[in-house]
Every structure is written in structure tokens, then in C-alpha cells.
Design a protein around this motif. Structure first.
Motif, short mmCIF file in Angstrom:
data_model
loop_
_atom_site.label_atom_id
_atom_site.label_comp_id
_atom_site.label_asym_id
_atom_site.label_seq_id
_atom_site.Cartn_x
_atom_site.Cartn_y
_atom_site.Cartn_z
N SER A 189 24.24 -39.10 59.76
CA SER A 189 24.90 -37.84 59.40
C SER A 189 23.89 -37.02 58.62
CB SER A 189 26.16 -38.10 58.59
OG SER A 189 25.82 -38.65 57.34
N ARG A 213 22.73 -21.27 58.82
CA ARG A 213 22.47 -21.26 60.27
C ARG A 213 20.96 -21.36 60.56
NH1 ARG A 213 24.94 -23.14 63.69
NH2 ARG A 213 22.98 -23.96 64.36
N LEU A 231 19.76 -24.92 59.96
CA LEU A 231 20.16 -25.80 61.06
C LEU A 231 19.36 -25.54 62.33
CD1 LEU A 231 24.02 -25.82 60.50
CD2 LEU A 231 22.45 -27.76 60.20
N GLU A 259 23.49 -33.17 56.69
CA GLU A 259 24.25 -32.01 56.25
C GLU A 259 23.41 -31.14 55.34
OE1 GLU A 259 28.38 -31.22 53.80
OE2 GLU A 259 27.41 -33.16 53.64
N ASP A 318 17.05 -28.24 64.12
CA ASP A 318 17.21 -28.58 65.54
C ASP A 318 15.86 -28.53 66.26
OD1 ASP A 318 19.94 -29.03 65.37
OD2 ASP A 318 20.49 -27.03 66.09
N ARG A 356 22.42 -33.22 68.36
CA ARG A 356 23.21 -33.02 67.14
C ARG A 356 24.64 -32.73 67.56
NH1 ARG A 356 24.54 -28.64 63.85
NH2 ARG A 356 23.02 -27.27 64.82
N GLU A 357 25.56 -33.49 67.01
CA GLU A 357 26.97 -33.34 67.33
C GLU A 357 27.75 -33.05 66.05
OE1 GLU A 357 27.79 -37.21 68.89
OE2 GLU A 357 27.21 -36.65 70.92
N PRO A 358 28.09 -31.79 65.81
CA PRO A 358 28.90 -31.50 64.62
C PRO A 358 30.23 -32.25 64.72
CG PRO A 358 28.01 -29.48 65.56
CD PRO A 358 27.73 -30.59 66.55
N TYR A 359 30.58 -32.95 63.67
CA TYR A 359 31.83 -33.73 63.72
C TYR A 359 32.79 -33.34 62.62
CZ TYR A 359 30.06 -36.69 59.93
OH TYR A 359 29.60 -37.14 58.72
N TRP A 360 32.31 -32.64 61.61
CA TRP A 360 33.21 -32.26 60.53
C TRP A 360 32.60 -31.10 59.77
CZ3 TRP A 360 33.02 -32.97 54.96
CH2 TRP A 360 34.25 -32.77 54.33
N SER A 361 33.37 -30.07 59.57
CA SER A 361 32.93 -28.95 58.74
C SER A 361 34.15 -28.17 58.31
CB SER A 361 31.95 -28.05 59.51
OG SER A 361 32.63 -27.39 60.54
#
Length: 174
Positions: free
Chosen positions: A45, A57, A60, A47, A64, A80-85
Motif C-alpha cells: 500500500s 495528483r 501520484l 499513500e 506512476d 497501481r490499484e486505488p482501493y480506498w480513499s
């Protein structure tokens, strides 16, 4: 090793582009994660936290690109897989001012700071005025099993909080 390179690149990007931002790696998992077995993959993870959406942005996007370069050089794949924000919340300025005034009355040091963490106050702020009061931890370590505060820090924090809560009722000095 590719994942370790990526985490290091993330930190270098942060330092160069937005030293006021924060970076956290909360989880790192090698697959299959067994002793004596060469991992076939890794997940972590990652962040960034920053109050300005455009800066966040840009961080990130740069991460990337750096991760893709590392993956190419290391001959691995990266995704990259956003999973929570959650969206940024602005806490109640009047409540923050009351905490600041109470800290001044009690001779406590203070600083206004941003927190990107999902504390309970974040959720409360969507329904009512909310603010957070942080008390220093030894070595600056918090949210960790080794965090600790002094009795004196706890006492001054409680006095500041109590003063800020009861002062508007005319029950505290001010």
C-alpha cells in the motif's frame, strides 16, 4: 527488490516536489511469503497525503511514471490499484480557534496541522462541527504499539480540551 525501489522512488519524489506532504507505506506483502521461496510478486500500500488536490495528483502521476520505469528496468509488471480513499475534509475553523486560544491560555505549545487520516472526527465533520486535538508522542511516533505520551502532555491536552469545550459557556477563564 523492484517494490523496494518503487517505495524509495516515492520518497525521493515526495522530498523533491512536496516536502510538506506525507507518504505512508502501511502494508507490504511478498507472494507467496514463505521462507526460502523466491517471491513471484509483491504488493504494497502506498499513500501520499497533501491538502492540495493538484499537488497530490502531480505526486501520484510522477510516482506512476517512476514505478513504470523501475518495472521496465527490473523486468516486472506494476499496476497501481486505488482501493480506498476519501475526499479531504476541512474542520471547523471556530473550533480550531477555540483550541488555539485555550492552548495559549494554558501556555501550551501548539501548531495548526493537517491530518489526512480517517479519524472519527473526519466522519463526524460531515454531520456537525468537528476538529481534532493532537497530543505529542515520544519520538513523534503515533499509531504504533510503541507510541507513548508523558503524564504532563496528557494533562495539558486534557486541560486545553476542557477549557475549549467549557469556555463558551462562561465557566472557564478567558
Amino acid at each position: 527488490l523492484a517494490a523496494a525501489d518503487m517505495i524509495g522512488a516515492g520518497e525521493r519524489i515526495l522530498s523533491a516536489r512536496a516536502p510538506d506532504a506525507r507518504m505512508t507505506v502501511c502494508r507490504f506483502m511478498a507472494d507467496p511469503g514463505a521462507d526460502g521461496v523466491v517471491p513471484g510478486g509483491a504488493r504494497f500500500s502506498f499513500e501520499y497525503r497533501h491538502p492540495d488536490d493538484a499537488t497530490l495528483r502531480a505526486l501520484l502521476d510522477e510516482a506512476d511514471a517512476a514505478f513504470a520505469d523501475i518495472a521496465l528496468r527490473r523486468r516486472v509488471q506494476v499496476k497501481r490499484e486505488p482501493y480506498w480513499s476519501f475526499p479531504r475534509v476541512v474542520f471547523d475553523a471556530a473550533l480550531a480557534d477555540r483550541l488555539e486560544d485555550a492552548a495559549k491560555r494554558h501556555g501550551a505549545s501548539y501548531k495548526k496541522m493537517l491530518s489526512g487520516a480517517g479519524h472519527d472526527a473526519y466522519h463526524a465533520a460531515s454531520r456537525m462541527p468537528a476538529v481534532m486535538l493532537f497530543i505529542p508522542c515520544h519520538g513523534g511516533i503515533s499509531h504504533h504499539p510503541t507510541d507513548s505520551i508523558s503524564r504532563e502532555w496528557a494533562e495539558i491536552g486534557l486541560r486545553v480540551l476542557a477549557d475549549a469545550v467549557i469556555q463558551p459557556a462562561g465557566l472557564a477563564p478567558g
